[in-house]
Scaffold this active site. Structure first.
Site, short mmCIF file in Angstrom:
data_model
loop_
_atom_site.label_atom_id
_atom_site.label_comp_id
_atom_site.label_asym_id
_atom_site.label_seq_id
_atom_site.Cartn_x
_atom_site.Cartn_y
_atom_site.Cartn_z
CG HIS A 117 -7.63 8.09 -0.22
ND1 HIS A 117 -7.40 7.28 1.23
CD2 HIS A 117 -8.13 6.87 -1.37
CE1 HIS A 117 -7.53 6.36 0.68
NE2 HIS A 117 -7.80 5.87 -0.23
NE ARG A 160 -10.95 -5.18 2.11
CZ ARG A 160 -11.25 -3.79 2.88
NH1 ARG A 160 -12.26 -3.43 3.18
NH2 ARG A 160 -10.64 -2.88 3.35
#
Length: 514
Positions: free
Chosen positions: A39, A124
């Site tokens: 990831h 964000r």
């Protein structure tokens, strides 16, 4: 996941999706399966003038329950061609939609092929943004205000690259209220003792709780973030390990000891990470330990130093630090699920020979009795905490002993950068008297929770490991499984009920434990 568990897991995932997105939000999507995925995500920032930069990438592969535990930047063992390609693709994605502000473009990287695939973009700043701040020397919250006010980005891509080359590596560890050795089960409770590492320009702590606060089951279990920076990755890992050794928490379970093990893992040190890292190295990360005799001795000395009155002592008699000729015995049981002798009871006899001078005898089943003579110990006590500086033959040991006022007879010992949890037990250790046999005939809630679903009904025959109840706590679903073969006698709660920790959920027929 085993093939037989698929339908149950699909049902659970659909229910969670429906609760979050409403009817129609529970459609299952089939995606490409990556055998050994990493990831990796890229922090991007864009202004209102058409500029967009990448502030490096973060590797977030070390995960549990599909949630991140450690994040680091730069990503280890990533070649420069792939790194720059990730940055370029992330910036292109942001510019393509006219994005403004901070965002994170996330990718799945195939360790076997080197290919990477777009996963999503979070519009964000994320929990792990301090890692990017550490390696770029920026304040991304400040950047948000400046960009919102119409200013141009403070740095160009070239300047950011130069900073990353100069500032080395950074790692963030998420401090969770949970029990890793129990399948990372969330925990809650009052922080009766909290000591955090000292911070400086290379060590940062973002915390949401202080000593005395209560961590409830109503929210996510993360209680703090520990972020460190080093001139290189090896230095950063070492700084993280040392900082974790100075992190002390009593009152609820945390993943701090587990994080220490991660930092010592050869595979992690080599950067051989993937999302299945914890499962792959499970045997090493959960390798049983033996509690050293000095830990039990320090626990006994710490309890003695708190100087309770004779009427309050569980074993009778008193032991002071100013009188000679006093003797007292203690019986301890380790609460550490990784202790290879978890069920043993250790007896410690303390003999006070003079002011701050002691002998100790440690008795463990199956081992020779061990005697440690001429122990010099000077305590400092305050409420439920005792700090000890003890000189054993050939070694000085600084220890903190904490007695949890909310959990009878629980003792926590911090020494040599490690934590050991013990319980002070009565001299006679009878299962029947303590209700252990009765307890095994029922299953209790491991934490405060809400009952989502009863998977069985009264009269059902169940096998060990079969799902009994699905609960929700700290925004996570947990399946409570049967500890034994047996017959369900009674379900104590219906769906939607809220339960306290220790509340009985399922009762078995009496012959279930035979």
């Amino acid at each position: 996941m085993e093939e037989g568990e698929f339908l149950q897991q699909l049902k659970s995932a659909r229910a969670e999706a429906r609760a979050s997105f409403g009817e129609g939000g529970e459609v299952m999507l089939v995606e490409k399966y990556i055998v050994r995925p990493r990831h990796v995500e890229v922090q991007v920032f864009a202004d209102k003038h058409g500029n967009c930069v990448a502030l490096g990438e973060r590797d977030c592969s070390v995960q549990r329950r599909h949630q991140k535990i450690l994040e680091e930047s730069p990503a280890p063992n990533l070649d420069d061609v792939t790194r720059l390609d990730l940055w370029d693709k992330a910036r292109t994605a942001a510019l393509a939609v006219g994005y403004v502000g901070a965002g994170t473009v996330e990718f799945i990287l195939d360790k076997d092929s080197g290919e990477f695939y777009f996963m999503e973009m979070n519009t964000r700043l994320q929990v792990e943004h301090p890692v990017s701040e550490m390696v770029t020397g920026t304040d991304l919250v400040e950047w948000q205000f400046r960009v919102a006010a119409g200013e141009i980005l403070p740095l160009t891509q070239k300047e950011i690259v130069q900073r990353i080359q100069e500032r080395g590596a950074a790692i963030e560890a998420r401090i969770y209220a949970e029990s890793p050795e129990k399948g990372f089960l969330p925990d809650s409770g009052t922080l009766v003792h909290l000591t955090a590492p000292k911070t400086d320009e290379d060590i940062r702590i973002d915390a949401g709780f202080v000593e005395g606060d209560t961590v409830t089951e109503a929210y996510d279990g993360m209680i703090a973030k520990l972020i460190v920076r080093g001139d290189d990755r090896e230095t950063a890992i070492r700084k993280m390990e040392l900082a974790l050794q100075n992190y002390e928490v009593v009152g609820l379970s945390t993943n701090i000891e587990f994080l220490k093990r991660l930092c010592k893992s050869p595979a992690f040190i080599e950067g051989d990470v993937e999302t299945g890292f914890i499962e792959k190295w499970k045997a090493e990360l959960f390798d049983p330990i033996t509690v050293k005799p000095e830990v039990y001795v320090q626990a006994a000395l710490g309890i003695s130093a708190s100087a309770p009155t004779p009427a309050e002592l569980p074993h009778g008699g008193s032991l002071g630090f100013g009188h000679s000729g006093v003797e007292r015995s203690f019986f301890f049981k380790s609460l550490d699920a990784l202790n290879e002798k978890e069920d043993e009871v250790v007896e410690v006899q303390i003999f006070q020979k003079d002011n701050q001078l002691f002998d100790a005898i440690i008795k463990r089943k199956g081992e020779e009795t061990q005697t440690i003579e001429n122990i010099v110990s000077s305590p400092t006590s305050s409420s439920s905490k005792t700090t000890l500086t003890t000189f054993f033959p050939g070694a000085r040991v600084d220890t903190v002993v904490v007695q949890d006022p909310n959990k009878d007879n629980k003792i926590t010992v911090f020494q040599h950068g490690g934590k050991t949890e013990l319980v002070l037990v009565s001299p006679t250790w009878y299962e029947k008297a303590l209700g252990i046999k009765e307890a095994t005939a029922s299953v209790v809630a491991p934490m405060p929770c809400k009952i989502l679903k009863n998977e069985v009904k009264e009269g059902d025959k169940v096998a060990k490991g079969a799902p009994l109840v699905v609960i929700e706590s700290m925004k996570m679903e947990t399946v409570i499984r049967s500890p034994q073969d047996g017959v369900v006698k009674r379900l104590a709660h219906k769906e939607g009920d809220k339960c306290k920790a220790g509340t009985v959920l399922v009762v078995f027929e009496e012959n279930a434990t035979e």
